[in-house]
Structures are given as structure tokens and as C-alpha cells.
Design a protein around this motif. Structure first.
Motif, PDB file in Angstrom:
ATOM      1  N   CYS A 123       0.849  -1.201   0.000  1.00  0.00           N
ATOM      2  CA  CYS A 123       0.000   0.000   0.000  1.00  0.00           C
ATOM      3  C   CYS A 123       0.883   1.248   0.000  1.00  0.00           C
ATOM      4  N   PRO A 124       0.851   2.060  -1.067  1.00  0.00           N
ATOM      5  CA  PRO A 124       1.714   3.240  -1.098  1.00  0.00           C
ATOM      6  C   PRO A 124       1.317   4.284  -0.054  1.00  0.00           C
ATOM      7  N   GLU A 125       0.118   4.151   0.487  1.00  0.00           N
ATOM      8  CA  GLU A 125      -0.369   5.158   1.424  1.00  0.00           C
ATOM      9  C   GLU A 125      -0.136   4.756   2.876  1.00  0.00           C
ATOM     10  N   GLY A 126       0.216   3.509   3.107  1.00  0.00           N
ATOM     11  CA  GLY A 126       0.280   3.028   4.490  1.00  0.00           C
ATOM     12  C   GLY A 126      -1.107   3.022   5.109  1.00  0.00           C
ATOM     13  N   ILE A 135      -3.318   0.527   5.184  1.00  0.00           N
ATOM     14  CA  ILE A 135      -3.822  -0.746   5.692  1.00  0.00           C
ATOM     15  C   ILE A 135      -3.061  -1.097   6.964  1.00  0.00           C
ATOM     16  N   TRP A 178      -7.015   7.502   4.559  1.00  0.00           N
ATOM     17  CA  TRP A 178      -5.835   7.539   3.696  1.00  0.00           C
ATOM     18  C   TRP A 178      -5.955   6.748   2.413  1.00  0.00           C
ATOM     19  N   LYS A 219      -6.604   5.703  -1.232  1.00  0.00           N
ATOM     20  CA  LYS A 219      -6.907   6.437  -2.453  1.00  0.00           C
ATOM     21  C   LYS A 219      -7.540   5.533  -3.505  1.00  0.00           C
ATOM     22  N   GLU A 249       4.265   3.571  10.832  1.00  0.00           N
ATOM     23  CA  GLU A 249       4.255   4.218   9.526  1.00  0.00           C
ATOM     24  C   GLU A 249       4.861   5.605   9.679  1.00  0.00           C
ATOM     25  N   HIS A 263       0.215  11.521   2.553  1.00  0.00           N
ATOM     26  CA  HIS A 263       0.825  12.376   1.531  1.00  0.00           C
ATOM     27  C   HIS A 263      -0.165  12.569   0.385  1.00  0.00           C
ATOM     28  N   SER A 285       6.468   6.915  -3.754  1.00  0.00           N
ATOM     29  CA  SER A 285       6.062   7.049  -2.357  1.00  0.00           C
ATOM     30  C   SER A 285       6.079   5.690  -1.658  1.00  0.00           C
ATOM     31  N   LEU A 286       5.856   4.621  -2.439  1.00  0.00           N
ATOM     32  CA  LEU A 286       5.919   3.277  -1.846  1.00  0.00           C
ATOM     33  C   LEU A 286       7.349   2.965  -1.400  1.00  0.00           C
ATOM     34  N   ARG A 319       8.152   4.999   1.667  1.00  0.00           N
ATOM     35  CA  ARG A 319       7.493   4.426   2.844  1.00  0.00           C
ATOM     36  C   ARG A 319       8.273   3.205   3.355  1.00  0.00           C
TER      37      ARG A 319
END
Lengths: 109, 302
Positions: free
Chosen positions: A66-69, A71, A85, A87, B13, B18, B27-28, B31
Motif C-alpha cells: 500500500c503506497p499510502e500506508g 492498511i 488515507w 486512495k 508508519e 501524503h 512514495s511506496l 514508505r
């Protein structure tokens, strides 16, 4: 492993505040407080990942990709998606080895 | 020092909320990097997507100490921070630069070269989305041949230049460690990050990071492209470790180029003869790579 509630200042969580009214309520500088999140990304998505928990073996690939963190684990170590968060990019659904994640239109939730 | 691996990644995290596009590869990688290195790490981000999406006043999406460097100065800022940390006798603070391909291969190249020359303990990560995505998908010197950007057309009038070989540039500085990685191979990336962290000196990681907005692919294609670019042989996974180059994944035969090119709108203008030319270029690259591997592993100094 520290749980969020055990950390006095947990990294990256939402601290909303009222925009507009007066400059005085805006924080002095963003770097004063790392992980300061003022606005949710809730309105960005048009798809939502629906996770089928019954067959999930907690392999954690959806968390990893998950690129958004967005999960995280719930108390039973099953993945939950955070409303603020996600998307709706669908990477978790693509990476789930058991195909347990279905991307459903946000309007049908 | 705990080993970094997928299993050992903490739940914490440090890059949430973002404003990156859905499915962003860069961004992955950021992270993963922050999760692996933890809250003590200091990160330097030049102008580019990651600074535009992470630091939107009054929001700060990074949970670690981070600063924005001038576009051309990532390397200089990194070596400054590393020098201060060394002077203060601190040993547990990883200093990480996280720059895009434009800020590494074009604008920040002299600064990177200077930083690699100063031999401070830094990790420089270049996330390569193969164009200037933040300003509107302009061609950079890391854009592959035949890819359409807003400043370089595809098709028969495509720009002739091919991708700048950053790994060889970094290795030519004689630094201890440099590697390429891909967002489709997280275990490989984390192993290389772990190695880079233990090196006493500069290390350079060049990571493939698809950009769905700029490449015209689906938002969920990021990881799949990260794998197909390796199986087609267009992005060799390499490791330069103390004077020896190692090819981490050497496929016996390459997957058809279409598996990588077809899902992306930026390659749609390519004609059959251009795809053949791409394949020929790839084969030449691999011949040179294998020669480089033989040359460094059989060297008398090794």
C-alpha cells in the motif's frame, strides 16, 4: 513492538483543525511537528478495497504494497483499511495472493 | 543492528497522508525506506514529487526529520548533515537522500558526484520514474528511448538519446556500494538497503518507480511493471560491492517486450522496428554487463 496508544506522540496521525478563520490557529511551521496531518485524503478515491476476511491468512502483502500506508492490522491480525488515507489505487487487490480483495465503486459501499 | 527484511518491518508508519497520486511507486519506496530505517533517520528530499506531496503547509506527511534541499543540492546537504552527525559522535542516525531521476541524473549530478567523493556515510536513493513528473512529465536524461513525454514525442520522431547509466556513474567514483532495485521486488530492495546501511561510506541505490499518471498505466500496475521491467531485461538488478559487480537476476531468456510496453500509454506510439531496436539495445547492454561482471570478478585485485 509499541502499539500506537503506548506511544505518547505516535508518528503520522490525523490532527485536523479548522482552516480559514484566522492565521493564528495555523501551526507555526510544519517542521515543528513531524507527522502532522491536517487534511484527510478521503475524497480522493472512487474505488474502495473490500477485504474478504474469512480466508485471509494475514500474509501482510496488502500492508506491504500500500503506497499510502492505509492498511493496518486489527486486534485479530486481519487487515483493515483506513478511511482517511486510502486512495483506491487497487494495488492491494492486485497483490493479494488469494484474490480476497475486491475493488468496489465507492458509491456502492 | 536488526536485519532489515519484509518480515522484520515494523508496524509503524512514517509516510502517511501524503498527496501523491494513487499507485505512486516513489512514495511506496519512500514508505518502505522509512519503515526499515526507523524514526532516527534524517531524510533529505530535493524539489520534486516527494517534497511536493509530503510537505504541504500546515501538513507534514513524514514522521521523521526531513528537509527539502535545493534541486541541485541533495548530495551537498546530505554530506553536510553526515559531517555534523559524525562531529557530534552520533552513530545511530542513517542519513538518507531521496531524489528523483531528474534531481539525480540531470540537475543534481555534480552535487551527487561531490557527495560520493567526500566519502561521508550517506545513503542516496534515486527513485526513477523516468521523467520530471512533478512539473508535468518533461523528458529527463533517465527517460528511456521511445517513451513519450510532454517534451519528447513518441513514434518515428522520438528523441534519440538513451537512458543515462547512473549505476556505472556511481561505481566509477569508486564508492563501496551501489545497486539497482525495483518496486516489484521489495525483498531485494530491502536487502540492498540493509547492506547500504552497514557500509561505512556513501552508497547509492537506483530504484525503479513507476508513475501511473506520467506513464499512462493503471494505478494498480505499479508492482506488475516493477516485475516485468526486470523479466524483459530492461532493468537489470545489479549490485556493485567493493569493486565487484554482481547481476542478481540473470534471466536465460527475456520475456517479450510487449509485456512491459503494452500497459503504458507512453510507449503506444512505438512501431515494430523501434521495438526491435529497443530489444537490440537491451541485448547490447547485457553483453556489456556480463563482460563487466567477468572483468571485475576475475580481476587480480579482487
Amino acid at each position: 513492538m509499541k502499539k500506537p496508544e503506548e506511544v505518547s506522540n505516535p508518528p503520522c496521525h490525523l490532527r485536523p483543525f479548522k482552516r480559514s478563520t484566522s492565521l493564528a490557529i495555523w501551526p507555526n511551521s510544519p517542521q515543528a511537528d513531524s507527522g502532522h496531518l491536517a487534511f484527510s485524503n478521503k475524497d480522493w478515491r472512487n474505488m474502495w478495497p473490500q477485504i474478504e476476511w474469512q480466508a485471509c491468512n494475514s500474509c501482510s502483502l496488502c500492508l506491504l504494497f500500500c503506497p499510502e500506508g492505509a492498511i493496518s492490522w486489527n486486534a485479530n491480525r486481519l487487515p483493515i483499511v483506513q478511511e482517511d488515507w486510502c486512495k483506491g489505487c487497487g494495488l492491494c487487490a492486485r497483490e493479494c495472493p488469494k484474490n480476497l480483495i475486491a475493488m468496489i465503486p465507492q458509491t456502492h459501499r | 543492528m536488526k536485519k532489515i527484511s519484509i518480515k522484520m518491518l515494523p508496524d509503524d508508519e512514517y509516510f502517511v497522508g501524503h498527496k501523491g497520486c494513487g499507485g505512486c511507486g516513489g512514495s511506496l519506496i519512500l514508505r518502505w525506506t522509512l519503515k526499515a530505517l526507523g524514526e532516527r533517520c534524517h531524510i533529505v528530499i530535493p524539489a520534486g514529487c516527494m517534497s511536493a506531496i509530503g510537505f504541504i503547509y500546515p501538513q507534514m506527511a513524514l514522521g521523521v526529520n526531513a528537509m527539502i534541499a535545493p534541486f541541485a543540492a541533495t548530495g551537498a546537504v546530505l554530506s553536510g548533515i553526515a559531517a555534523v552527525i559524525r562531529a557530534k559522535g552520533l552513530t545511530d542516525i542513517p542519513v538518507v537522500g531521496f531524489a528523483g531521476d531528474g534531481a539525480t541524473a540531470d540537475i543534481g549530478l555534480q552535487s551527487l558526484s561531490g557527495a560520493l567523493d567526500r566519502r561521508e556515510k550517506i545513503i542516496y536513493i534515486c527513485y526513477d520514474n523516468e521523467a520530471y513528473m512533478n512539473t508535468g512529465i518533461q523528458r529527463s536524461s533517465a527517460t528511456p528511448q521511445g517513451a513519450r513525454t510532454t517534451t519528447s514525442p513518441s513514434g518515428q520522431t522520438a528523441f534519440a538519446g538513451s537512458k543515462k547509466d547512473l549505476l556505472r556513474i556511481a561505481a566509477a567514483h569508486g564508492i563501496p556500494y551501489a545497486a539497482t532495485a525495483s518496486v516489484g521486488h521489495p525483498a531485494d530492495f530491502l536487502r540492498k538497503l540493509d547492506r547500504a546501511r552497514q557500509i561505512d561510506g556513501p552508497s547509492f541505490l537506483h530504484v525503479f518507480a513507476p508513475c501511473p499518471t506520467g506513464w499512462g498505466c493503471a494505478t494498480d500496475a505499479t508492482t506488475e511493471l516493477g516485475r516485468s521491467v526486470v523479466t524483459t531485461g530492461l532493468w537489470p538488478l545489479l549490485e556493485w560491492d567493493h569493486g565487484k559487480i554482481r547481476i542478481n537476476q540473470a534471466p536465460h531468456s527475456f520475456a517479450p517486450l510487449a509485456t512491459y510496453l503494452a500497459p503504458q500509454a507512453r510507449f503506444r506510439g512505438l512501431e515494430a522496428n523501434q521495438i526491435e531496436a529497443l530489444a537490440a539495445e537491451r541485448d547490447r547492454t547485457w553483453v556489456a554487463l556480463r563482460a563487466w561482471e567477468r572483468e571485475t570478478t576475475n580481476s587480480v585485485l579482487a
